[in-house]
Design a protein around this motif. Structure first.
Motif, PDB file in Angstrom:
ATOM      1  N   ALA A  16      52.954  -3.816  27.630  1.00 35.50           N
ATOM      2  CA  ALA A  16      51.545  -3.654  27.982  1.00 35.50           C
ATOM      3  C   ALA A  16      50.885  -2.572  27.151  1.00 35.50           C
ATOM      4  N   GLY A  60      38.704 -11.286  33.659  1.00 38.23           N
ATOM      5  CA  GLY A  60      39.910 -10.700  33.089  1.00 38.23           C
ATOM      6  C   GLY A  60      39.623  -9.801  31.912  1.00 38.23           C
ATOM      7  N   ALA A  61      38.552 -10.099  31.170  1.00 39.47           N
ATOM      8  CA  ALA A  61      38.205  -9.274  30.009  1.00 39.47           C
ATOM      9  C   ALA A  61      37.864  -7.858  30.435  1.00 39.47           C
ATOM     10  N   VAL A  78      39.100  -6.246  33.036  1.00 37.04           N
ATOM     11  CA  VAL A  78      40.353  -5.575  33.363  1.00 37.04           C
ATOM     12  C   VAL A  78      41.044  -5.101  32.095  1.00 37.04           C
ATOM     13  N   THR A  79      41.091  -5.960  31.087  1.00 34.62           N
ATOM     14  CA  THR A  79      41.711  -5.573  29.806  1.00 34.62           C
ATOM     15  C   THR A  79      41.010  -4.370  29.195  1.00 34.62           C
ATOM     16  N   ALA A  80      39.686  -4.386  29.212  1.00 37.31           N
ATOM     17  CA  ALA A  80      38.915  -3.276  28.639  1.00 37.31           C
ATOM     18  C   ALA A  80      39.168  -1.982  29.408  1.00 37.31           C
ATOM     19  N   ILE A  99      41.860  -1.158  31.174  1.00 31.00           N
ATOM     20  CA  ILE A  99      43.223  -0.701  30.906  1.00 31.00           C
ATOM     21  C   ILE A  99      43.297  -0.012  29.547  1.00 31.00           C
ATOM     22  N   GLN A 100      42.642  -0.585  28.553  1.00 24.04           N
ATOM     23  CA  GLN A 100      42.655   0.004  27.211  1.00 24.04           C
ATOM     24  C   GLN A 100      41.939   1.354  27.191  1.00 24.04           C
ATOM     25  N   SER A 109      47.541  -4.724  35.116  1.00 24.53           N
ATOM     26  CA  SER A 109      46.758  -5.847  35.610  1.00 24.53           C
ATOM     27  C   SER A 109      47.620  -6.698  36.531  1.00 24.53           C
ATOM     28  N   ALA A 140      44.381 -12.769  35.780  1.00 28.31           N
ATOM     29  CA  ALA A 140      44.459 -11.450  35.142  1.00 28.31           C
ATOM     30  C   ALA A 140      43.202 -10.622  35.373  1.00 28.31           C
ATOM     31  N   ASN A 141      42.545 -10.847  36.504  1.00 26.92           N
ATOM     32  CA  ASN A 141      41.286 -10.135  36.774  1.00 26.92           C
ATOM     33  C   ASN A 141      41.435  -9.122  37.907  1.00 26.92           C
ATOM     34  N   HIS A 176      32.089  -0.813  30.006  1.00 27.59           N
ATOM     35  CA  HIS A 176      32.219  -2.257  29.812  1.00 27.59           C
ATOM     36  C   HIS A 176      30.929  -2.975  30.221  1.00 27.59           C
TER      37      HIS A 176
END
Length: 459
Positions: free
Chosen positions: A48, A396-397, A399-401, A403-404, A415, A420-421, A450
């Motif tokens: 991850a 989900g995008a 969540v990815t943003a 986390i990054q 996540s 994945a949201n 975001h």
């Protein structure tokens, strides 16, 4: 209240329990190690966050570049008591000097027996119980199913929508989500049936109505007379920390008991003090026939178990259960220390403290940011689900943003969810209130960032 657990690292210089970012993330040494890794580790073993950890203690991870991360993943719920907690490390070290391995099915040892005693004591139910120890959560699931089939003489295995149970052949068939866990790896084990679950945020059903839907499916699609077991995560983990509606799980258990179906609670992620009880089943008044434990049971050493009613566990013939490394003496010694530490450090109360601090902060995020569609969970097993405020589609995008963004600022997040949201929070019980507030402030900043970028994109 602030967590006052010891924060002195064992066998090394003390690790200050603070977030610290001293390089870009990942740093130069991590990038160098990652290049070496790409040459020798298959891409199927993904990470991850490609920062390489050198040491850890309490709720802090330290990478090879000297960056310190507040750890809200705990190895996906493994280091529940905290990283390198002194009594656990000491117990494992002492056992290393005594006996590393004999194989319990050849020449047994006390540590295995003691772990079985502790599991009998702490899993729900006051009936006679027995335990087989294995290596991993997926192996515990496989053995639980195997034992249930032997006991009932039936083949069928029922699971629920959004379930996750592992990456072995049988457990891949039991999972709800194929990608990435099962894509291209078939054929899979048969006689596995997936029933609707209770997902209050999405289905709006009462526990009774959700249970009726599940039971109707099982009766019409499988038939109770052909069903060996129903395997349920009391709080679904990988599926998105889904907490079922009140009354749902007891109704399923009642149906299983009436029909001779073994009710198996997969407590691999939700067990071992994670929710403020030893096992999440306790929150729902469940007394499962079999309980599966792993992850937090040995604070990072590989150990898992199947614990259940003695008459069910004894269905397997001599030699039918076991494995070369199952219940290894060092892992078992660590597990004994984990149980003792939970009691001595009052960790059930610490899990409730974490909920008391973190959940209100997450609810504040929900009030502030429309993208936060749901807040749920129990104890130190909490989550927020993100969805587009207008379309209600999973985001989900975002969540990815988040986390990054968090990683670049020294916070490790995970996540979850079929889409994945879901942002899940699995801190160790050593995390302090100050660390929680600091991490949530960074998440708040990330959500705002975001949302601002999303607005600019649509303009």
């Amino acid at each position: 209240m602030t967590n006052t657990l010891d924060t002195t690292a064992t066998g090394s210089e003390p690790i200050e329990q603070t977030r610290r970012v001293v390089t870009e993330i990942p740093g130069p040494r991590s990038r160098e190690l990652h290049e070496r890794r790409l040459a020798v580790v298959p891409k199927g073993v993904s990470s991850a966050l490609p920062v390489y950890i050198e040491k850890a203690h309490g709720a802090i991870l330290v990478d090879v570049d000297g960056n310190q991360f507040i750890d809200f993943g705990a190895g996906i719920g493994v280091t529940t008591v905290g990283h390198t907690v002194e009594p656990v490390v000491q117990a494992a070290a002492e056992q290393l000097g005594d006996v590393l391995h004999t194989l319990f099915t050849i020449t047994p040892y006390e540590e295995y027996v003691r772990v079985a005693e502790l599991l009998a004591e702490h899993t729900p139910g006051d009936f006679a119980k027995k335990t087989v120890l294995v290596n991993s959560g997926a192996e515990a699931v496989e053995n639980g199913v195997k034992i249930a089939r032997k006991h009932t003489g039936r083949n069928g295995v029922a699971v629920l929508d959004h379930a996750y149970h592992g990456r072995t052949n049988l457990t891949m068939a039991m999972n709800y989500k194929a990608s990435p866990y099962a894509t291209g790896f078939g054929p899979f084990a048969g006689d596995v049936y997936r029933a609707p679950n209770s997902y209050p945020f999405h289905d709006g059903l009462s526990g009774a109505d959700a249970a009726k839907r599940t039971i109707t499916y099982l009766e019409k699609t499988v038939g109770a007379e052909d069903l060996a077991c129903l395997v349920v995560e009391p709080i679904q983990g990988e599926g998105g920390f889904i907490v079922p509606a009140d009354g749902y799980l007891p109704a399923l258990q009642e149906w299983c008991t009436a029909n001779g179906v073994v009710f198996i609670a997969d407590e691999i992620q939700s067990g071992m003090a994670r929710t403020g009880a030893y096992f999440a089943s306790e929150h729902f008044g469940l007394v499962p026939d079999l309980v599966l434990s792993a992850k937090g049971i040995a604070a990072g050493l590989p150990l898992a178990g199947v614990t259940g009613r003695a008459e069910i566990m004894d269905a397997a013939q001599p030699g039918g259960l076991g494995g070369t490394f199952g219940g290894n003496p060092v892992a078992a010694a660590a597990s004994i220390a984990v149980f003792e530490h939970i009691e001595q450090a009052g960790l059930l109360a610490e899990a409730r403290r974490i909920e008391g601090t973190l959940k209100p902060l997450l609810l504040e995020l929900q009030q502030k940011h429309p993208i936060v569609a749901d807040v749920r969970g129990i104890g130190a097993m909490l989550a927020i689900e993100l969805a587009d405020p207008e379309t209600h589609e999973p985001d989900g995008a975002a969540v990815t943003a988040i986390i990054q963004h968090a990683a670049k600022n020294g916070v490790l997040l995970l996540s979850a969810g079929t889409y994945a949201n879901v942002l899940r929070f699995l801190p160790s019980l050593a995390v302090t209130d100050e660390q929680i507030r600091e991490a949530v402030a960074i998440i708040d900043e990330a959500i705002g960032d975001h949302a601002g970028k999303a607005v600019l994109t649509t303009v």
